[in-house]
Write an enzyme that holds these catalytic residues in place. Structure first.
Site, mmCIF file in Angstrom:
data_model
loop_
_atom_site.group_PDB
_atom_site.id
_atom_site.type_symbol
_atom_site.label_atom_id
_atom_site.label_comp_id
_atom_site.label_asym_id
_atom_site.label_seq_id
_atom_site.Cartn_x
_atom_site.Cartn_y
_atom_site.Cartn_z
ATOM 1 N N ASP A 44 0.846 -1.206 0.000
ATOM 2 C CA ASP A 44 0.000 0.000 0.000
ATOM 3 C C ASP A 44 0.878 1.252 0.000
ATOM 4 O OD1 ASP A 44 -2.757 1.238 0.401
ATOM 5 O OD2 ASP A 44 -1.590 2.165 2.007
ATOM 6 N N TYR A 49 3.499 9.842 0.538
ATOM 7 C CA TYR A 49 4.450 9.251 1.490
ATOM 8 C C TYR A 49 5.897 9.586 1.100
ATOM 9 C CZ TYR A 49 0.365 6.427 2.895
ATOM 10 O OH TYR A 49 -0.884 6.012 3.296
ATOM 11 N N LYS A 78 -1.983 6.194 -4.306
ATOM 12 C CA LYS A 78 -3.102 7.107 -4.034
ATOM 13 C C LYS A 78 -2.847 8.502 -4.588
ATOM 14 C CE LYS A 78 -3.431 4.680 0.393
ATOM 15 N NZ LYS A 78 -2.036 4.547 0.882
ATOM 16 N N HIS A 111 -7.064 9.694 -2.228
ATOM 17 C CA HIS A 111 -6.538 9.544 -0.857
ATOM 18 C C HIS A 111 -7.524 10.058 0.204
ATOM 19 C CE1 HIS A 111 -2.371 9.073 1.183
ATOM 20 N NE2 HIS A 111 -3.315 8.821 2.051
HETATM 21 N N1 LIG Z 1 -5.405 6.233 3.492
HETATM 22 C C1 LIG Z 1 -4.927 6.899 4.504
HETATM 23 O O1 LIG Z 1 -5.291 8.066 4.739
HETATM 24 C C2 LIG Z 1 -3.922 6.255 5.404
HETATM 25 C C3 LIG Z 1 -3.599 6.860 6.632
HETATM 26 C C4 LIG Z 1 -2.681 6.212 7.459
HETATM 27 C C5 LIG Z 1 -2.123 5.001 7.066
HETATM 28 N N2 LIG Z 1 -2.435 4.453 5.853
HETATM 29 C C6 LIG Z 1 -1.848 3.155 5.408
HETATM 30 O O2 LIG Z 1 -2.007 2.200 6.444
HETATM 31 C C7 LIG Z 1 -0.734 1.649 6.774
HETATM 32 C C8 LIG Z 1 -0.685 1.216 8.217
HETATM 33 O O3 LIG Z 1 -0.940 2.300 9.089
HETATM 34 P P1 LIG Z 1 0.200 3.021 9.963
HETATM 35 O O4 LIG Z 1 1.500 2.932 9.268
HETATM 36 O O5 LIG Z 1 -0.327 4.361 10.288
HETATM 37 O O6 LIG Z 1 0.228 2.243 11.331
HETATM 38 P P2 LIG Z 1 0.018 0.738 11.886
HETATM 39 O O7 LIG Z 1 0.222 -0.274 10.820
HETATM 40 O O8 LIG Z 1 -1.253 0.757 12.639
HETATM 41 O O9 LIG Z 1 1.188 0.667 12.940
HETATM 42 C C9 LIG Z 1 2.526 0.747 12.560
HETATM 43 C C10 LIG Z 1 3.390 0.787 13.831
HETATM 44 O O10 LIG Z 1 3.264 -0.447 14.535
HETATM 45 C C11 LIG Z 1 4.563 -1.035 14.684
HETATM 46 N N3 LIG Z 1 4.381 -2.495 14.498
HETATM 47 C C12 LIG Z 1 4.118 -3.155 13.350
HETATM 48 N N4 LIG Z 1 4.014 -4.469 13.566
HETATM 49 C C13 LIG Z 1 4.228 -4.663 14.890
HETATM 50 C C14 LIG Z 1 4.261 -5.812 15.709
HETATM 51 N N5 LIG Z 1 4.046 -7.032 15.196
HETATM 52 N N6 LIG Z 1 4.506 -5.645 17.033
HETATM 53 C C15 LIG Z 1 4.718 -4.418 17.558
HETATM 54 N N7 LIG Z 1 4.694 -3.286 16.820
HETATM 55 C C16 LIG Z 1 4.453 -3.409 15.495
HETATM 56 C C17 LIG Z 1 5.440 -0.418 13.617
HETATM 57 O O11 LIG Z 1 6.787 -0.383 14.034
HETATM 58 P P3 LIG Z 1 8.073 -0.723 13.091
HETATM 59 O O12 LIG Z 1 7.774 -0.249 11.699
HETATM 60 O O13 LIG Z 1 9.163 0.053 13.740
HETATM 61 O O14 LIG Z 1 8.278 -2.205 13.159
HETATM 62 C C18 LIG Z 1 4.857 0.991 13.543
HETATM 63 O O15 LIG Z 1 5.383 1.799 14.571
HETATM 64 C C19 LIG Z 1 0.221 2.805 6.430
HETATM 65 O O16 LIG Z 1 1.568 2.417 6.403
HETATM 66 C C20 LIG Z 1 -0.353 3.255 5.117
HETATM 67 O O17 LIG Z 1 0.031 2.372 4.075
HETATM 68 C C21 LIG Z 1 -3.332 5.063 5.031
#
Ligand SMILES: NC(=O)c1ccc[n+]([C@@H]2O[C@H](COP(=O)([O-])OP(=O)(O)OC[C@H]3O[C@@H](n4cnc5c(N)ncnc54)[C@H](OP(=O)(O)O)[C@@H]3O)[C@@H](O)[C@H]2O)c1
Length: 277
Positions: A44, A49, A78, A111
């Site tokens: 994704d 980004y 996006k 987005h």
């Molecule tokens: N459409 C939108 O508006 C929008 C907005 C926000 C996000 N997104 C998408 O959604 C994706 C995911 O959301 P996000 O990046 O905000 O956050 P998330 O996936 O909810 O959380 C990521 C965090 O959790 C940690 N983590 C991952 N796996 C883990 C595990 N097994 N144990 C402990 N900690 C863990 C990661 O650390 P490390 O990386 O240090 O391991 C990072 O700090 C984004 O990357 C993006 O692609 C889209």
């Protein structure tokens, strides 16, 4: 890998890798490559980004290392709010595929809806035109609420295949989820791990202990059992593997209900109604 089916018959892996807040350097390349080698088939990405180049390098190296084809992967990017407008959509799309080093995307999303409804509709019409050229396999939206989707339904021709929204046990989006099911639009969750916050929750950790799984695996499994596409982000190789290892256990009905009950309608991201970039 479990897949979901869109109303147009196309399939998307139910679990993928998120790459938000990942530096445009070897961190992005190595995370994506490691994910593909580990068995991920969906990434994704997003123009905003700022890391599409290195994500693209990770895709290329991952394909080579895993001995797979581009067609085996499902790549999303996006369109950012700055590129909204009927004519700008193609430019935004071309920019993303150039950055990623690809000749097509499997899914291109608006987005955010933005706060200008006329512009939102015109932009979606640009997405429809892009789809009709067959340059992109699927078009969808992100951060749309029911009202935004109803506006598209009334004023445009092609239904989005998916809506990517914030979703975790503190924001279960039950009304939106029911609406999307009824409309045959898939739901995709962003920040499924609540950027780490939900992993501290007591109920989540109790269930994790009961099943001998990590808190992250419980949350990702809860997404899968809700039929939601999920894209946890990690740049840590062991976590990338752990997050994929959720297809050999199930949550009981009681455990699903206990997680559902954690809802507080709590967002960590902006409210889509007011966000304009
Ligand atoms: N459409 C939108 O508006 C929008 C907005 C926000 C996000 N997104 C998408 O959604 C994706 C995911 O959301 P996000 O990046 O905000 O956050 P998330 O996936 O909810 O959380 C990521 C965090 O959790 C940690 N983590 C991952 N796996 C883990 C595990 N097994 N144990 C402990 N900690 C863990 C990661 O650390 P490390 O990386 O240090 O391991 C990072 O700090 C984004 O990357 C993006 O692609 C889209």
């Amino acid at each position: 890998m479990k897949q979901v089916k869109f109303y147009n018959g196309q399939l998307m892996p139910q679990l993928g890798l998120g790459v938000f807040r990942v530096e445009n350097d070897n961190t992005a390349k190595d995370a994506v490559k490691h994910a593909i080698i580990s068995g991920y088939r969906s990434i994704d990405a997003a123009l905003v980004y700022g890391n599409e180049e290195m994500v693209g390098k990770g895709i290329a190296e991952g394909i080579a290392a895993a001995g797979i084809q581009r067609e085996d992967l499902f790549i999303t990017s996006k369109l950012w709010l700055d590129d909204f407008g009927y004519n700008q959509v193609v430019q935004g799309y071309e920019q993303s595929i150039t950055n990623l080093g690809l000749d097509y995307l499997d899914l291109y999303l608006m987005h955010w809806p933005g706060t200008n409804s006329t512009l939102m509709v015109e932009t979606w019409q640009g997405m429809e035109a892009l789809y009709q050229t067959k340059k992109v396999r699927n078009i969808g939206v992100s951060n749309f609420n029911i009202e935004h989707l109803e506006t598209l339904k009334a004023q445009t021709a092609i239904k989005p295949v998916i809506n990517q929204v914030e979703f975790h046990p503190y924001l279960t989006q039950a009304t939106l989820r029911d609406y999307l099911m009824q409309e045959d639009i898939r739901m995709e969750s962003w920040s499924p791990l609540m950027n780490g916050e939900i992993l501290q929750d007591e109920v989540v950790n109790t269930i994790a202990q009961q099943l001998g799984k990590s808190a992250a695996q419980i949350i990702i499994r809860w997404n899968i059992e809700h039929g939601v596409v999920t894209i946890p982000k990690s740049v840590t190789p062991t976590r990338i593997e752990e997050n994929l290892d959720v297809f050999n256990f199930e949550l009981s009905e009681e455990q699903m209900t206990a997680l559902d009950k954690l809802n507080q309608d709590k967002r960590i991201g902006p409210n889509p109604v007011a966000f304009n970039g």
